[in-house]
Scaffold this motif. Structure first.
Motif, PDB file in Angstrom:
ATOM      1  N   HIS A  33      -3.233  83.220 -21.735  1.00 45.25           N
ATOM      2  CA  HIS A  33      -3.117  83.284 -20.281  1.00 45.25           C
ATOM      3  C   HIS A  33      -4.485  83.461 -19.624  1.00 45.25           C
ATOM      4  N   HIS A  34      -5.359  84.197 -20.270  1.00 42.85           N
ATOM      5  CA  HIS A  34      -6.719  84.355 -19.738  1.00 42.85           C
ATOM      6  C   HIS A  34      -7.393  82.999 -19.586  1.00 42.85           C
ATOM      7  N   HIS A  35      -7.300  82.176 -20.604  1.00 45.64           N
ATOM      8  CA  HIS A  35      -7.953  80.864 -20.545  1.00 45.64           C
ATOM      9  C   HIS A  35      -7.204  79.901 -19.630  1.00 45.64           C
ATOM     10  N   LEU A  36      -5.886  80.042 -19.546  1.00 47.57           N
ATOM     11  CA  LEU A  36      -5.123  79.223 -18.609  1.00 47.57           C
ATOM     12  C   LEU A  36      -5.515  79.536 -17.166  1.00 47.57           C
ATOM     13  N   GLU A  37      -5.698  80.806 -16.857  1.00 50.23           N
ATOM     14  CA  GLU A  37      -6.062  81.200 -15.500  1.00 50.23           C
ATOM     15  C   GLU A  37      -7.475  80.735 -15.144  1.00 50.23           C
ATOM     16  N   ARG A  38      -8.361  80.798 -16.103  1.00 52.59           N
ATOM     17  CA  ARG A  38      -9.719  80.289 -15.881  1.00 52.59           C
ATOM     18  C   ARG A  38      -9.678  78.783 -15.639  1.00 52.59           C
ATOM     19  N   LEU A  40      -7.111  77.113 -14.496  1.00 52.47           N
ATOM     20  CA  LEU A  40      -6.428  76.857 -13.238  1.00 52.47           C
ATOM     21  C   LEU A  40      -7.383  76.958 -12.055  1.00 52.47           C
ATOM     22  N   GLU A  41      -8.235  77.964 -12.050  1.00 47.11           N
ATOM     23  CA  GLU A  41      -9.166  78.098 -10.927  1.00 47.11           C
ATOM     24  C   GLU A  41     -10.164  76.952 -10.908  1.00 47.11           C
ATOM     25  N   ASN A  42     -10.626  76.542 -12.079  1.00 48.46           N
ATOM     26  CA  ASN A  42     -11.501  75.368 -12.138  1.00 48.46           C
ATOM     27  C   ASN A  42     -10.770  74.123 -11.645  1.00 48.46           C
ATOM     28  N   PHE A  43      -9.489  74.033 -11.968  1.00 50.24           N
ATOM     29  CA  PHE A  43      -8.661  72.900 -11.539  1.00 50.24           C
ATOM     30  C   PHE A  43      -8.548  72.866 -10.019  1.00 50.24           C
ATOM     31  N   TYR A  44      -8.355  74.037  -9.390  1.00 49.24           N
ATOM     32  CA  TYR A  44      -8.333  74.108  -7.931  1.00 49.24           C
ATOM     33  C   TYR A  44      -9.617  73.527  -7.346  1.00 49.24           C
ATOM     34  N   VAL A  45     -10.737  73.942  -7.901  1.00 48.49           N
ATOM     35  CA  VAL A  45     -12.028  73.499  -7.384  1.00 48.49           C
ATOM     36  C   VAL A  45     -12.171  71.987  -7.520  1.00 48.49           C
ATOM     37  N   ARG A  46     -11.836  71.445  -8.669  1.00 50.57           N
ATOM     38  CA  ARG A  46     -12.006  70.011  -8.906  1.00 50.57           C
ATOM     39  C   ARG A  46     -11.096  69.170  -8.009  1.00 50.57           C
ATOM     40  N   GLN A  47      -9.888  69.662  -7.752  1.00 54.80           N
ATOM     41  CA  GLN A  47      -8.929  68.862  -6.992  1.00 54.80           C
ATOM     42  C   GLN A  47      -9.083  69.009  -5.485  1.00 54.80           C
ATOM     43  N   ALA A  48      -9.601  70.125  -5.024  1.00 61.88           N
ATOM     44  CA  ALA A  48      -9.742  70.348  -3.582  1.00 61.88           C
ATOM     45  C   ALA A  48     -10.978  69.641  -3.048  1.00 61.88           C
ATOM     46  N   ASN A  49     -10.942  69.353  -1.749  1.00 62.61           N
ATOM     47  CA  ASN A  49     -12.128  68.823  -1.081  1.00 62.61           C
ATOM     48  C   ASN A  49     -13.075  69.944  -0.675  1.00 62.61           C
ATOM     49  N   GLN A  66     -18.578  86.994  -1.942  1.00 65.10           N
ATOM     50  CA  GLN A  66     -19.750  86.275  -2.456  1.00 65.10           C
ATOM     51  C   GLN A  66     -19.858  86.426  -3.964  1.00 65.10           C
ATOM     52  N   PHE A  67     -19.533  87.582  -4.482  1.00 71.91           N
ATOM     53  CA  PHE A  67     -19.615  87.829  -5.916  1.00 71.91           C
ATOM     54  C   PHE A  67     -18.673  86.893  -6.672  1.00 71.91           C
ATOM     55  N   ASN A  68     -17.422  86.817  -6.225  1.00 73.46           N
ATOM     56  CA  ASN A  68     -16.462  85.947  -6.896  1.00 73.46           C
ATOM     57  C   ASN A  68     -16.803  84.472  -6.719  1.00 73.46           C
ATOM     58  N   LEU A  69     -17.286  84.132  -5.539  1.00 76.22           N
ATOM     59  CA  LEU A  69     -17.700  82.747  -5.296  1.00 76.22           C
ATOM     60  C   LEU A  69     -18.771  82.329  -6.296  1.00 76.22           C
ATOM     61  N   ASP A  70     -19.801  83.148  -6.428  1.00 80.44           N
ATOM     62  CA  ASP A  70     -20.901  82.826  -7.339  1.00 80.44           C
ATOM     63  C   ASP A  70     -20.416  82.746  -8.788  1.00 80.44           C
ATOM     64  N   LEU A  71     -19.494  83.634  -9.145  1.00 80.08           N
ATOM     65  CA  LEU A  71     -18.968  83.676 -10.502  1.00 80.08           C
ATOM     66  C   LEU A  71     -18.318  82.348 -10.876  1.00 80.08           C
ATOM     67  N   VAL A  72     -17.519  81.807  -9.968  1.00 77.19           N
ATOM     68  CA  VAL A  72     -16.814  80.549 -10.234  1.00 77.19           C
ATOM     69  C   VAL A  72     -17.747  79.353 -10.050  1.00 77.19           C
ATOM     70  N   LYS A  73     -18.569  79.405  -9.035  1.00 86.49           N
ATOM     71  CA  LYS A  73     -19.476  78.288  -8.739  1.00 86.49           C
ATOM     72  C   LYS A  73     -20.443  78.032  -9.886  1.00 86.49           C
ATOM     73  N   ASN A  74     -20.923  79.086 -10.516  1.00 88.64           N
ATOM     74  CA  ASN A  74     -21.926  78.948 -11.565  1.00 88.64           C
ATOM     75  C   ASN A  74     -21.402  78.265 -12.819  1.00 88.64           C
TER      76      ASN A  74
END
Length: 482
Positions: free
Chosen positions: A186-191, A193-202, A209-217
């Motif tokens: 589930h840990h890897h599925l959730e990771r 999933l969030e990457n999937f949101y980023v790739r599919q969204a415009n 800011q902390f969480n944004l940078d964490l995912v953006k990097n």
């Protein structure tokens, strides 16, 4: 200039001009209001922070856009100008209740993913597709949580080709909000999933800011331009209503607005934790993947209550004059009362049920001291959570005691006037802050702080403009590709 660019220009000029015309039409259409299709599972009358945020943002959006909202909230409402479409979830409530009675809740958490609202996905998708075909909106906007709402938005984008903007109030990668996953998988599925949101969204919007940078990097270069930081905020109009100014210096009122989740950490005294209870707890936690270790005890009034008792012991003349009032409890009354009793703080802490948001704000405006407290991070690493009440407290002139660990909340409050930062479980430091501020109140000179320079930054009206700019940008880029 290289030849490839020269070759590109004649082929694309008419397309660019057409897209520019489309953008101009979008701008010219503003008086007639472009249309936004919004997926917001939580709406008022729910008292959740996400429902409140949706209410404020969509209320601003509808001044220039037509709003159609797909929601899972029974009786959900906004203003008269919004079109609310309620869709019932297919959640198998009877089956889930039966499994819970059999103490099989662990099985439920393993199988239902990413959240129970996944049973809302199919009816929401079918209704959403029907509405989009009828209303022909210009963009899709998703407010999360729940995370299943993001899947509805992605599916609708795939079916309709509309641009998609996703707002994550709580990032899946936030180790404060999601310190554990129910399994390594589930840990890897959730990771993923969030990457999937980023790739599919415009475009994606984060409040931290902390969480944004964490995912953006961890994204590829082509995805990094999608990230936007738009924090939560407050509505200045909620703070303009005249309030009763109390000149009584005979008592000191500390106020906390919102829920706490550390109650069960104190429910049983150490002597009551027998082998059977320990084994049951171990069974519930077995297999969990731990991202961070949090001390939920500090998400309770216990440490502040003990600090108040210590202040009174050093100043006996303040007996019965200092109280902590917690507005927003969702835990059973018998749990709360047991904790207050076994921690010996029932005489200095009062816990009440959630209030209408506007009423809670007015109580905060009259407090002598406002409290923020979050779960402590035992490993000392910074976290990405920032409490929504942070912004509302800053709209007042009252002193703020922030018992928060290292991370986004502490960093944001670091240079704000009238804020005392302490470790969440440091009773001595909490005691000193309360004593200092109470001394001023009892001396007839209560502390007040001018934070008017922050109002524009905190205002939902300005935050909504940032969202509207994102909507215009993604619509323009979408037209550019069409």
């Amino acid at each position: 200039m290289n030849n490839s660019l020269w070759n590109f220009l004649p082929l694309s000029f008419s397309k660019v001009r057409k897209s520019a015309d489309s953008h101009n039409k979008l701008v010219e259409k503003s008086p007639n209001q472009p249309t936004l299709f919004c997926i917001a599972y939580d709406l008022p009358p729910l008292k959740t922070p996400i429902a409140h945020r949706a209410n404020k943002l969509l209320g601003e959006f509808q001044k220039t856009w037509q709003i159609h909202v797909l929601t899972g909230t029974t009786g959900g409402y906004l203003s008269e100008n919004s079109h609310i479409h309620y869709i019932k979830s297919l959640y198998p409530q009877t089956l889930i209740k039966w499994l819970n009675k059999l103490r099989l809740e662990k099985i439920i958490t393993l199988l239902i993913w990413p959240d129970p609202e996944i049973f809302w996905f199919l009816p929401a998708l079918l209704k959403g597709y029907q509405l989009i075909k009828q209303q022909k909106p210009d963009a899709i906007f998703v407010i999360m949580m729940p995370y299943s709402a993001g899947l509805v938005g992605i599916a609708l984008k795939f079916l309709t080709g509309l641009p998609l903007v996703i707002s994550l109030d709580d990032s899946l990668s936030c180790t404060d909000m999601h310190s554990n996953a129910v399994s390594w998988l589930h840990h890897h599925l959730e990771r993923w999933l969030e990457n999937f949101y980023v790739r599919q969204a415009n475009a994606v919007v984060y409040v931290s800011q902390f969480n944004l940078d964490l995912v953006k990097n961890r994204q590829s270069a082509s995805q990094k331009s999608k990230f936007n930081l738009i924090r939560c905020g407050a509505d200045p109009e909620d703070f303009t209503t005249p309030i009763e100014l109390k000149n009584d210096n005979s008592y000191f009122d500390i106020v906390y607005t919102g829920g706490m989740n550390g109650w069960y950490e104190f429910y049983h005294l150490p002597s009551e934790k027998n082998l059977a209870k320990k084994l049951y707890k171990a069974w519930l936690e077995w297999g969990y993947y731990h991202r961070s270790k949090l001390d939920y005890r500090s998400s309770s009034p216990v440490f502040v209550g003990k600090a108040i008792k210590k202040v009174i012991s050093q100043n006996p003349e303040w007996e019965s004059k200092i109280k902590l009032s917690v507005y927003g409890n969702s835990f059973p009354e018998f749990v709360v009362n047991r904790v207050l009793q076994n921690q010996n703080i029932a005489d200095v802490v009062t816990v009440l049920e959630p209030l209408p948001h506007f009423q809670a704000i007015q109580l905060a405006r009259q407090a002598d001291l406002l409290l923020i407290t979050l779960p402590n991070r035992l490993d000392g690493t910074p976290g990405g959570r920032i409490s929504c009440k942070t912004y509302e407290y800053l709209m007042t002139d009252r002193p703020i005691l922030a018992a928060v660990p290292p991370g986004e909340n502490r960093d944001y409050l670091q240079d704000k006037p009238g804020v005392w930062l302490v470790e969440p479980t440091d009773i001595e430091a909490i005691m000193q802050v309360i004593s200092y501020i109470a001394q001023a109140k009892f001396a007839g000179d209560p502390l007040r702080f001018n934070r008017s320079h922050l109002y524009a930054e905190l205002s939902y009206k300005n935050l909504a403009q940032n969202y509207l700019q994102i909507f215009n940008d993604v619509c323009f880029k979408s037209n550019l590709k069409s």
